[in-house]
Design a protein around this motif. Structure first.
Motif, mmCIF file in Angstrom:
data_model
loop_
_atom_site.group_PDB
_atom_site.id
_atom_site.type_symbol
_atom_site.label_atom_id
_atom_site.label_comp_id
_atom_site.label_asym_id
_atom_site.label_seq_id
_atom_site.Cartn_x
_atom_site.Cartn_y
_atom_site.Cartn_z
ATOM 1 N N ASP A 77 40.878 61.746 18.837
ATOM 2 C CA ASP A 77 41.212 63.003 18.167
ATOM 3 C C ASP A 77 40.692 64.209 18.960
ATOM 4 O OD1 ASP A 77 41.955 64.910 16.358
ATOM 5 O OD2 ASP A 77 40.656 64.248 14.738
ATOM 6 N N THR A 78 39.364 64.393 18.971
ATOM 7 C CA THR A 78 38.825 65.618 19.577
ATOM 8 C C THR A 78 39.104 65.676 21.083
ATOM 9 O OG1 THR A 78 37.151 65.685 17.871
ATOM 10 C CG2 THR A 78 36.708 66.989 19.831
ATOM 11 N N LEU A 79 38.873 64.555 21.803
ATOM 12 C CA LEU A 79 39.119 64.596 23.252
ATOM 13 C C LEU A 79 40.616 64.627 23.545
ATOM 14 C CD1 LEU A 79 36.231 62.411 24.624
ATOM 15 C CD2 LEU A 79 36.543 64.852 24.897
ATOM 16 N N ALA A 80 41.416 64.028 22.665
ATOM 17 C CA ALA A 80 42.883 64.124 22.836
ATOM 18 C C ALA A 80 43.315 65.584 22.710
ATOM 19 C CB ALA A 80 43.579 63.249 21.806
ATOM 20 N N ASP A 81 42.677 66.344 21.802
ATOM 21 C CA ASP A 81 42.974 67.786 21.676
ATOM 22 C C ASP A 81 42.710 68.500 23.004
ATOM 23 O OD1 ASP A 81 43.529 67.529 19.010
ATOM 24 O OD2 ASP A 81 41.614 68.330 18.301
ATOM 25 N N LEU A 82 41.726 67.994 23.752
ATOM 26 C CA LEU A 82 41.352 68.629 25.028
ATOM 27 C C LEU A 82 42.140 68.034 26.194
ATOM 28 C CD1 LEU A 82 37.482 68.753 24.420
ATOM 29 C CD2 LEU A 82 39.143 70.578 24.049
ATOM 30 N N ARG A 83 43.205 67.316 25.864
ATOM 31 C CA ARG A 83 44.123 66.702 26.845
ATOM 32 C C ARG A 83 43.439 65.667 27.731
ATOM 33 N NH1 ARG A 83 46.756 68.731 30.604
ATOM 34 N NH2 ARG A 83 45.752 70.732 30.924
ATOM 35 N N VAL A 84 42.512 64.930 27.116
ATOM 36 C CA VAL A 84 41.939 63.765 27.790
ATOM 37 C C VAL A 84 42.578 62.539 27.145
ATOM 38 C CG1 VAL A 84 39.849 62.394 28.114
ATOM 39 C CG2 VAL A 84 39.749 64.883 28.342
ATOM 40 N N ASP A 85 43.193 61.688 27.962
ATOM 41 C CA ASP A 85 43.885 60.512 27.449
ATOM 42 C C ASP A 85 42.946 59.298 27.549
ATOM 43 O OD1 ASP A 85 45.919 59.065 26.396
ATOM 44 O OD2 ASP A 85 47.195 59.090 28.192
ATOM 45 N N TRP A 86 43.238 58.263 26.771
ATOM 46 C CA TRP A 86 42.394 57.063 26.871
ATOM 47 C C TRP A 86 43.177 55.814 26.574
ATOM 48 C CZ3 TRP A 86 39.810 53.847 22.996
ATOM 49 C CH2 TRP A 86 40.235 54.084 21.697
ATOM 50 N N THR A 87 42.678 54.695 27.127
ATOM 51 C CA THR A 87 43.283 53.385 26.899
ATOM 52 C C THR A 87 42.181 52.462 26.425
ATOM 53 O OG1 THR A 87 44.703 53.798 28.811
ATOM 54 C CG2 THR A 87 44.620 51.533 28.010
ATOM 55 N N ALA A 88 42.459 51.720 25.353
ATOM 56 C CA ALA A 88 41.471 50.767 24.839
ATOM 57 C C ALA A 88 41.744 49.393 25.435
ATOM 58 C CB ALA A 88 41.561 50.699 23.320
ATOM 59 N N VAL A 89 40.662 48.713 25.838
ATOM 60 C CA VAL A 89 40.822 47.354 26.375
ATOM 61 C C VAL A 89 39.799 46.418 25.743
ATOM 62 C CG1 VAL A 89 41.724 48.087 28.626
ATOM 63 C CG2 VAL A 89 39.257 47.829 28.348
ATOM 64 N N ASP A 90 40.153 45.129 25.729
ATOM 65 C CA ASP A 90 39.207 44.116 25.283
ATOM 66 C C ASP A 90 38.067 44.094 26.315
ATOM 67 O OD1 ASP A 90 37.756 41.812 24.884
ATOM 68 O OD2 ASP A 90 39.501 40.495 24.706
ATOM 69 N N PRO A 91 36.829 44.372 25.904
ATOM 70 C CA PRO A 91 35.756 44.505 26.900
ATOM 71 C C PRO A 91 35.505 43.233 27.705
ATOM 72 C CG PRO A 91 34.856 44.514 24.664
ATOM 73 C CD PRO A 91 36.343 44.610 24.535
ATOM 74 N N ALA A 92 35.869 42.069 27.142
ATOM 75 C CA ALA A 92 35.607 40.810 27.859
ATOM 76 C C ALA A 92 36.686 40.502 28.895
ATOM 77 C CB ALA A 92 35.521 39.661 26.862
ATOM 78 N N ASP A 93 37.795 41.255 28.871
ATOM 79 C CA ASP A 93 38.933 40.964 29.744
ATOM 80 C C ASP A 93 38.883 41.889 30.976
ATOM 81 O OD1 ASP A 93 41.356 40.607 30.957
ATOM 82 O OD2 ASP A 93 42.548 40.765 29.115
ATOM 83 N N LEU A 94 38.291 41.391 32.048
ATOM 84 C CA LEU A 94 38.082 42.248 33.228
ATOM 85 C C LEU A 94 39.405 42.668 33.859
ATOM 86 C CD1 LEU A 94 34.983 40.458 34.774
ATOM 87 C CD2 LEU A 94 35.024 42.516 33.352
#
Ligand SMILES: Cc1ncc(COP(=O)(O)O)c(C=O)c1O
Length: 439
Positions: A114-131
């Motif tokens: 939400d807040t960082l998306a407002d600042l035009r920062v994008d993100w991708t979520a990944v399974d932390p165990a899956d390198l």
């Protein structure tokens, strides 16, 4: 660790010899001359002018956590959430990208979404165990890989050595939220993480009475290695009239200097001096508490494994957990006291379980000396989308436990009470849905 927890940052041989760092309950600091204050604002000298951006009591805490994490410098702020927000704002610009573990404290996911998306920062979520998933999610504009060393609420352990290698090959940095581990159990900088963030509200303070957040530069990050990626640190700053990366030449941290000058000052998320003192006092007993809490949690996890009414105990020592090898490799002193349990019977069972407990308090904190329970799906992770909750292991029947310092037998007796209530509620629910189907 034990010695630094008691001594780092404070020498009692100063004026009057106070054994415990005094609380500097002051907003501003008188200077002997015009030139003295002017030099401080011109960044030619170090010292204190106004407590919004620095206070001597808070500085002791900053030096202590720097020592405990084996880092270069640190900032203490008003909460863990403030520390994470400041760390990410200092590292990210509009148009940049974060790869983050899908298993994060709900508030961090919301900050990204939400807040960082407002600042035009994008993100991708990944399974932390899956390198491979971490590698595949990288983009040219990725600057940060974000992970919790022990994840809230399912206690998944991250392979920070491997994640750091992936990040560094790409010219990105690793930010590790190490709230659940604390430096008593794990130091992310020793595994390659560049920045460590803590909610000191939890184990560091330890008593559930103080909010605080810390962010530490571990010394792994040097923006001068790739200056075009980090122009805000490596180019002259027109507001402050310095190049923050020069701080590294003086043995300090350009990142911390930048974050303090800009974000701590602008956001005003100041840590009160009294709170800094309370965290310092908490840290003095950190390793003792974590030793006891980790051992109690392990006994409780073992006892719950085959209990009726439990579908899964989410702890790295549980059979079949893919992070079991990390427990042996990286967490020889244990994995602290926060983990979750999936109850058969969904939210009805979870509600009955929480309501029946007498010793565990139903409260959305963790890392207290008192044992706590909560239902993440309806509280800490309620604002997440359904698929985000599923990706971080939070289902309708998941309850999070935070084990405290009480006697293990008393805690097990209480959990037995909760499980009996959960089983009763699940059976009642099954019966009433069967009768509804018949009607
Ligand atoms: C892992 C983790 N990080 C950060 C935070 C935020 O910390 P605070 O509540 O001190 O703002 C929490 C809060 O529960 C947390 O569990």
């Amino acid at each position: 660790m034990s010695t630094q927890a008691v001594h780092a940052g404070w020498d009692a041989r100063g004026e009057h010899g106070p054994m415990v760092p005094p609380v500097y309950a002051t907003c501003a600091y008188a200077h002997p001359s015009h030139d003295s204050l002017k030099a401080l604002f011109a960044r030619e000298t170090k010292g204190f002018a106004y407590s919004r951006s620095g206070n001597p009591t808070t500085r002791v805490l900053e030096e202590r956590i720097t020592a405990l994490e084996g880092g270069v410098d640190a900032i203490a702020v008003a909460s863990g959430q403030a520390a994470m927000t400041i760390a990410l704002c200092a590292l990210l610009e509009p148009g940049t990208h974060v790869v983050a573990s899908s298993r994060l404290y709900g508030g961090t996911t919301e900050l990204l979404d939400d807040t960082l998306a407002d600042l035009r920062v994008d993100w991708t979520a990944v399974d932390p165990a899956d390198l491979d998933a971490w590698r595949a999610a990288l983009r040219p504009e990725t600057r940060v890989l974000l992970v919790e060393s022990i994840a809230n609420p399912g206690a998944e352990l991250a392979d920070i050595d491997a994640i750091s290698e992936i990040a560094h090959r790409h010219g990105a940095v690793v930010v590790a939220d190490s709230t659940l581990a604390s430096p008593a159990l794990y130091r992310p900088g020793e595994h390659g993480a560049d920045v460590v963030v803590h909610s000191a509200t939890k184990y560091l303070a330890g008593h559930g009475g103080t909010f605080a957040g810390l962010l530490v530069d571990t010394g792994c990050f040097d923006p001068r290695r790739c200056p075009e990626r980090w122009p805000r640190l490596t180019e002259p700053n027109s507001r402050f009239h310095v190049t923050f990366a020069d701080e590294y030449e003086r043995g300090g941290s350009g990142l911390i200097a930048y974050a303090r000058a800009k974000y701590v000052t602008d956001f005003g998320a100041t840590l009160p001096a009294q709170s800094a003192r309370e965290v310092l006092v908490g840290i003095e007993t950190l390793d003792l508490r974590l030793e006891r809490i980790s051992a109690s949690a392990l006994s409780i996890v073992g006892a719950l494994q085959d209990s009726q009414g439990i579908e899964r105990v989410n702890h790295p020592s549980s059979p079949g957990r893919p992070d079991r090898h990390l427990l042996a490799r990286d967490f020889p002193q244990g994995a602290a006291g926060v983990f979750s349990v999936d109850l058969a019977g969904g939210e009805v069972a979870a509600a009955a379980f929480c309501d029946a407990l007498e010793l565990f308090s139903l409260a959305v904190n963790i890392g207290d000396v008192r044992s706590l329970v909560c239902h993440p799906a309806s509280t800490t992770h309620v604002h997440l989308r359904e698929e985000q909750r599923a990706a971080c292991g939070v289902g309708p029947g998941t309850v999070r436990l935070s084990i405290g310092l009480e006697d293990v037998e008393d805690l097990l007796a209480d959990l037995g009470r909760g499980l009996a209530a959960a089983r009763g509620a699940a059976a009642g629910e099954a019966l009433s849905s069967r009768s509804a189907a018949l009607v």
